[in-house]
Design a protein around this motif. Structure first.
Motif, PDB file in Angstrom:
ATOM      1  N   GLU A   1     -45.615  64.547-103.835  1.00 39.88           N
ATOM      2  CA  GLU A   1     -44.842  64.967-102.746  1.00 39.88           C
ATOM      3  C   GLU A   1     -45.180  66.205-101.987  1.00 39.88           C
ATOM      4  OE1 GLU A   1     -39.934  64.937-102.265  1.00 39.88           O
ATOM      5  OE2 GLU A   1     -40.684  65.370-104.109  1.00 39.88           O
ATOM      6  N   TYR A   2     -44.915  66.054-100.668  1.00 38.54           N
ATOM      7  CA  TYR A   2     -45.175  67.073 -99.763  1.00 38.54           C
ATOM      8  C   TYR A   2     -46.734  67.543 -99.794  1.00 38.54           C
ATOM      9  CZ  TYR A   2     -40.173  67.957 -99.798  1.00 38.54           C
ATOM     10  OH  TYR A   2     -38.849  67.635 -99.467  1.00 38.54           O
ATOM     11  N   SER A   3     -47.535  66.599-100.323  1.00 45.02           N
ATOM     12  CA  SER A   3     -48.944  66.906-100.431  1.00 45.02           C
ATOM     13  C   SER A   3     -49.639  67.065 -98.834  1.00 45.02           C
ATOM     14  CB  SER A   3     -49.967  65.735-101.030  1.00 45.02           C
ATOM     15  OG  SER A   3     -49.589  64.599-100.405  1.00 45.02           O
ATOM     16  N   ASP A   4     -49.129  66.428 -97.787  1.00 43.55           N
ATOM     17  CA  ASP A   4     -49.498  66.655 -96.662  1.00 43.55           C
ATOM     18  C   ASP A   4     -49.376  68.159 -95.996  1.00 43.55           C
ATOM     19  OD1 ASP A   4     -50.437  63.964 -96.503  1.00 43.55           O
ATOM     20  OD2 ASP A   4     -48.814  63.310 -95.004  1.00 43.55           O
ATOM     21  N   ASP A   5     -48.110  68.680 -96.534  1.00 40.82           N
ATOM     22  CA  ASP A   5     -47.826  70.066 -96.092  1.00 40.82           C
ATOM     23  C   ASP A   5     -49.156  71.091 -96.605  1.00 40.82           C
ATOM     24  OD1 ASP A   5     -45.005  70.308 -95.175  1.00 40.82           O
ATOM     25  OD2 ASP A   5     -45.286  68.473 -96.406  1.00 40.82           O
TER      26      ASP A   5
ATOM     27  N   THR B   1     -35.044  71.464-115.950  1.00 46.64           N
ATOM     28  CA  THR B   1     -35.286  71.229-117.346  1.00 46.64           C
ATOM     29  C   THR B   1     -36.394  70.021-117.199  1.00 46.64           C
ATOM     30  OG1 THR B   1     -33.246  69.817-117.226  1.00 46.64           O
ATOM     31  CG2 THR B   1     -33.103  72.033-118.267  1.00 46.64           C
ATOM     32  N   PRO B   2     -37.701  70.079-116.939  1.00 45.82           N
ATOM     33  CA  PRO B   2     -38.506  69.182-116.992  1.00 45.82           C
ATOM     34  C   PRO B   2     -38.661  68.417-118.420  1.00 45.82           C
ATOM     35  CG  PRO B   2     -39.656  71.126-116.720  1.00 45.82           C
ATOM     36  CD  PRO B   2     -38.177  71.405-116.836  1.00 45.82           C
ATOM     37  N   GLU B   3     -39.378  67.193-118.336  1.00 51.10           N
ATOM     38  CA  GLU B   3     -39.767  66.875-119.700  1.00 51.10           C
ATOM     39  C   GLU B   3     -40.709  67.621-120.247  1.00 51.10           C
ATOM     40  OE1 GLU B   3     -40.404  62.705-119.494  1.00 51.10           O
ATOM     41  OE2 GLU B   3     -38.518  62.313-118.712  1.00 51.10           O
ATOM     42  N   GLU B   4     -40.988  67.769-121.489  1.00 51.17           N
ATOM     43  CA  GLU B   4     -42.094  68.552-122.302  1.00 51.17           C
ATOM     44  C   GLU B   4     -43.307  67.670-122.250  1.00 51.17           C
ATOM     45  OE1 GLU B   4     -40.440  69.610-126.167  1.00 51.17           O
ATOM     46  OE2 GLU B   4     -40.114  71.646-125.527  1.00 51.17           O
ATOM     47  N   GLY B   5     -44.195  68.295-122.144  1.00 49.89           N
ATOM     48  CA  GLY B   5     -45.578  67.543-122.063  1.00 49.89           C
ATOM     49  C   GLY B   5     -46.675  68.521-121.575  1.00 49.89           C
ATOM     50  N   THR B   6     -47.449  67.766-120.273  1.00 48.49           N
ATOM     51  CA  THR B   6     -48.445  68.910-119.774  1.00 48.49           C
ATOM     52  C   THR B   6     -48.226  69.019-118.387  1.00 48.49           C
ATOM     53  OG1 THR B   6     -50.035  66.781-119.666  1.00 48.49           O
ATOM     54  CG2 THR B   6     -50.049  68.366-121.531  1.00 48.49           C
TER      55      THR B   6
ATOM     56  N   TRP C   1     -38.582  75.714-103.479  1.00 49.60           N
ATOM     57  CA  TRP C   1     -38.174  74.503-103.441  1.00 49.60           C
ATOM     58  C   TRP C   1     -39.194  73.637-104.504  1.00 49.60           C
ATOM     59  CZ3 TRP C   1     -34.488  71.567-100.288  1.00 49.60           C
ATOM     60  CH2 TRP C   1     -34.719  70.383-100.309  1.00 49.60           C
ATOM     61  N   LEU C   2     -38.733  73.425-105.600  1.00 49.07           N
ATOM     62  CA  LEU C   2     -39.383  72.806-106.641  1.00 49.07           C
ATOM     63  C   LEU C   2     -40.026  71.370-106.297  1.00 49.07           C
ATOM     64  CD1 LEU C   2     -37.549  73.989-109.734  1.00 49.07           C
ATOM     65  CD2 LEU C   2     -39.642  75.136-108.682  1.00 49.07           C
ATOM     66  N   VAL C   3     -41.012  71.136-105.931  1.00 50.94           N
ATOM     67  CA  VAL C   3     -41.673  69.722-105.332  1.00 50.94           C
ATOM     68  C   VAL C   3     -41.297  68.846-106.555  1.00 50.94           C
ATOM     69  CG1 VAL C   3     -43.589  68.513-104.828  1.00 50.94           C
ATOM     70  CG2 VAL C   3     -43.256  71.036-103.867  1.00 50.94           C
ATOM     71  N   GLY C   4     -40.691  67.795-106.331  1.00 45.94           N
ATOM     72  CA  GLY C   4     -40.689  66.756-107.222  1.00 45.94           C
ATOM     73  C   GLY C   4     -39.188  66.856-108.082  1.00 45.94           C
ATOM     74  N   TRP C   5     -38.484  68.012-107.658  1.00 47.99           N
ATOM     75  CA  TRP C   5     -37.186  68.237-108.337  1.00 47.99           C
ATOM     76  C   TRP C   5     -36.153  68.159-107.427  1.00 47.99           C
ATOM     77  CZ3 TRP C   5     -35.920  68.121-113.301  1.00 47.99           C
ATOM     78  CH2 TRP C   5     -34.786  68.745-113.868  1.00 47.99           C
ATOM     79  N   TYR C   6     -36.243  69.046-106.402  1.00 45.34           N
ATOM     80  CA  TYR C   6     -35.283  68.729-105.373  1.00 45.34           C
ATOM     81  C   TYR C   6     -35.225  67.847-104.257  1.00 45.34           C
ATOM     82  CZ  TYR C   6     -33.853  73.378-106.958  1.00 45.34           C
ATOM     83  OH  TYR C   6     -33.352  74.360-108.069  1.00 45.34           O
TER      84      TYR C   6
ATOM     85  N   ARG D   1     -30.306  70.359 -95.702  1.00 50.53           N
ATOM     86  CA  ARG D   1     -31.182  71.239 -96.907  1.00 50.53           C
ATOM     87  C   ARG D   1     -32.456  70.795 -96.955  1.00 50.53           C
ATOM     88  NH1 ARG D   1     -27.191  73.923-100.174  1.00 50.53           N
ATOM     89  NH2 ARG D   1     -29.062  75.214-100.493  1.00 50.53           N
ATOM     90  N   LYS D   2     -33.452  71.411 -96.382  1.00 52.30           N
ATOM     91  CA  LYS D   2     -34.798  71.304 -96.378  1.00 52.30           C
ATOM     92  C   LYS D   2     -35.875  72.591 -96.847  1.00 52.30           C
ATOM     93  CE  LYS D   2     -34.250  68.247 -92.286  1.00 52.30           C
ATOM     94  NZ  LYS D   2     -34.189  67.002 -93.149  1.00 52.30           N
ATOM     95  N   PRO D   3     -36.847  72.334 -97.396  1.00 52.46           N
ATOM     96  CA  PRO D   3     -37.648  73.474 -98.099  1.00 52.46           C
ATOM     97  C   PRO D   3     -38.138  74.202 -96.978  1.00 52.46           C
ATOM     98  CG  PRO D   3     -39.018  71.232 -97.696  1.00 52.46           C
ATOM     99  CD  PRO D   3     -37.546  70.960 -97.466  1.00 52.46           C
ATOM    100  N   LYS D   4     -37.862  75.641 -97.458  1.00 51.97           N
ATOM    101  CA  LYS D   4     -38.400  76.682 -96.545  1.00 51.97           C
ATOM    102  C   LYS D   4     -39.808  77.400 -97.182  1.00 51.97           C
ATOM    103  CE  LYS D   4     -33.927  78.144 -94.646  1.00 51.97           C
ATOM    104  NZ  LYS D   4     -34.061  78.388 -93.115  1.00 51.97           N
ATOM    105  N   ILE D   5     -39.936  77.299 -98.398  1.00 53.56           N
ATOM    106  CA  ILE D   5     -40.904  77.785 -99.249  1.00 53.56           C
ATOM    107  C   ILE D   5     -41.012  76.714-100.349  1.00 53.56           C
ATOM    108  CG2 ILE D   5     -41.949  79.527-100.470  1.00 53.56           C
ATOM    109  CD1 ILE D   5     -40.144  81.543 -99.368  1.00 53.56           C
ATOM    110  N   LEU D   6     -42.270  75.857-100.240  1.00 52.61           N
ATOM    111  CA  LEU D   6     -42.648  74.871-101.253  1.00 52.61           C
ATOM    112  C   LEU D   6     -43.194  75.466-102.524  1.00 52.61           C
ATOM    113  CD1 LEU D   6     -44.213  72.290 -98.708  1.00 52.61           C
ATOM    114  CD2 LEU D   6     -42.058  72.066-100.298  1.00 52.61           C
ATOM    115  N   HIS D   7     -42.865  74.779-103.484  1.00 51.44           N
ATOM    116  CA  HIS D   7     -43.569  75.260-104.893  1.00 51.44           C
ATOM    117  C   HIS D   7     -43.955  74.117-105.828  1.00 51.44           C
ATOM    118  CE1 HIS D   7     -42.966  77.580-109.032  1.00 51.44           C
ATOM    119  NE2 HIS D   7     -44.087  77.311-108.657  1.00 51.44           N
ATOM    120  N   TYR D   8     -45.250  73.960-105.845  1.00 56.71           N
ATOM    121  CA  TYR D   8     -46.007  72.842-106.497  1.00 56.71           C
ATOM    122  C   TYR D   8     -46.124  72.999-108.042  1.00 56.71           C
ATOM    123  CZ  TYR D   8     -47.085  71.717-101.822  1.00 56.71           C
ATOM    124  OH  TYR D   8     -46.994  71.120-100.397  1.00 56.71           O
ATOM    125  N   THR D   9     -44.817  73.336-108.477  1.00 59.68           N
ATOM    126  CA  THR D   9     -44.711  73.583-109.936  1.00 59.68           C
ATOM    127  C   THR D   9     -45.525  72.745-110.951  1.00 59.68           C
ATOM    128  OG1 THR D   9     -43.352  74.758-111.699  1.00 59.68           O
ATOM    129  CG2 THR D   9     -42.513  72.872-110.419  1.00 59.68           C
TER     130      THR D   9
END
Length: 224
Positions: free
Chosen positions: A209-213, A108-113, A177-182, A188-196
């Motif tokens: 976060e996880y930009s280096d990956d 449930t992220p904040e509404e916006g852009t 793995w929702l980047v910036g959320w989990y 518990r570590k990400p197996k598939i990153l999602h830059y949603t």
């Protein structure tokens, strides 16, 4: 299993990196770009342009059972993913009693852009359909004809409203793995990153976060 990746002309580099991350972990994987333009040419996708659709693959993902002739299993993910595992790892979760299997986020992220100024819309089961194991042969998925995909609402499709709750299987959130959320823990570590909310291919998210990956995957793509 085939892996269908949503393709958006505005995020070609994101698609390339996602595809590369999959094939680097398993070179035998058949990765298919789900391109709206090609589906329109084939007469399979006829929806009018929806200004509320944040990507070109907002609806096309629901054509996958049809594209698979309603047979076997297939995976879908958005293009803003980086895979750190082989898709074959997902086979252990294939349950023939389920029509779809996904990470059941409580997101449930904040509404916006987000991303390149696209609206951040809130709705139940948000991001559940961003990565899906499709049981294309499940009887209930035969409902997803091109006519249905071209006429039903986003609300109906993204909430898997043609299914009962017991038809929806659950994946551990490490696989979407929702980047910036989990938050990582020792176990518990990400197996598939999602830059949603936006990835390093956007100027405002260069150091997310996880930009280096993502950047390491990009470097590997162009050096291979």
């Amino acid at each position: 299993m085939k892996v269908y990746v949503g393709y958006d002309t505005r995020e070609d580099i994101a698609y390339q990196v996602c595809e590369h991350s999959i094939k680097r972990r398993n070179g035998k994987t058949d990765v298919i770009a789900l391109k709206q333009s090609e589906l329109r040419t084939q007469g399979l996708y006829t929806r009018e342009i929806d200004k509320l659709s944040s990507t070109e693959f907002t609806f096309t993902r629901f054509l996958i059972p049809y594209l698979q002739n309603y047979k076997g299993w297939a995976v879908f993910c958005d293009c803003d993913f980086v895979w750190k595992i082989s898709p074959s790892e997902l086979e252990q979760y294939c349950d023939d009693s389920k029509a779809v299997i996904c990470v059941q986020h409580d997101y449930t992220p904040e509404e916006g852009t987000k991303m390149d100024g696209q609206a951040q819309l809130l709705y139940p089961r948000k991001n559940w359909s961003s990565m899906v194991l499709w049981n294309c042969g499940h009887p209930k998925n035969k409902y997803l004809t091109p006519e249905i995909v071209n006429t039903q609402s986003g609300k109906h499709l993204h909430r898997f409203s043609w299914l009962d709750d017991e038809d929806i299987g659950e994946l551990p959130y490490e696989y979407n793995w929702l980047v910036g959320w989990y938050t990582e823990t020792e176990t518990r570590k990400p197996k598939i990153l999602h830059y949603t909310e936006g990835g390093p291919w956007f100027e405002n998210y260069r150091e997310c976060e996880y930009s280096d990956d993502w950047k390491k995957e990009l470097i590997n793509l162009f050096s291979s």
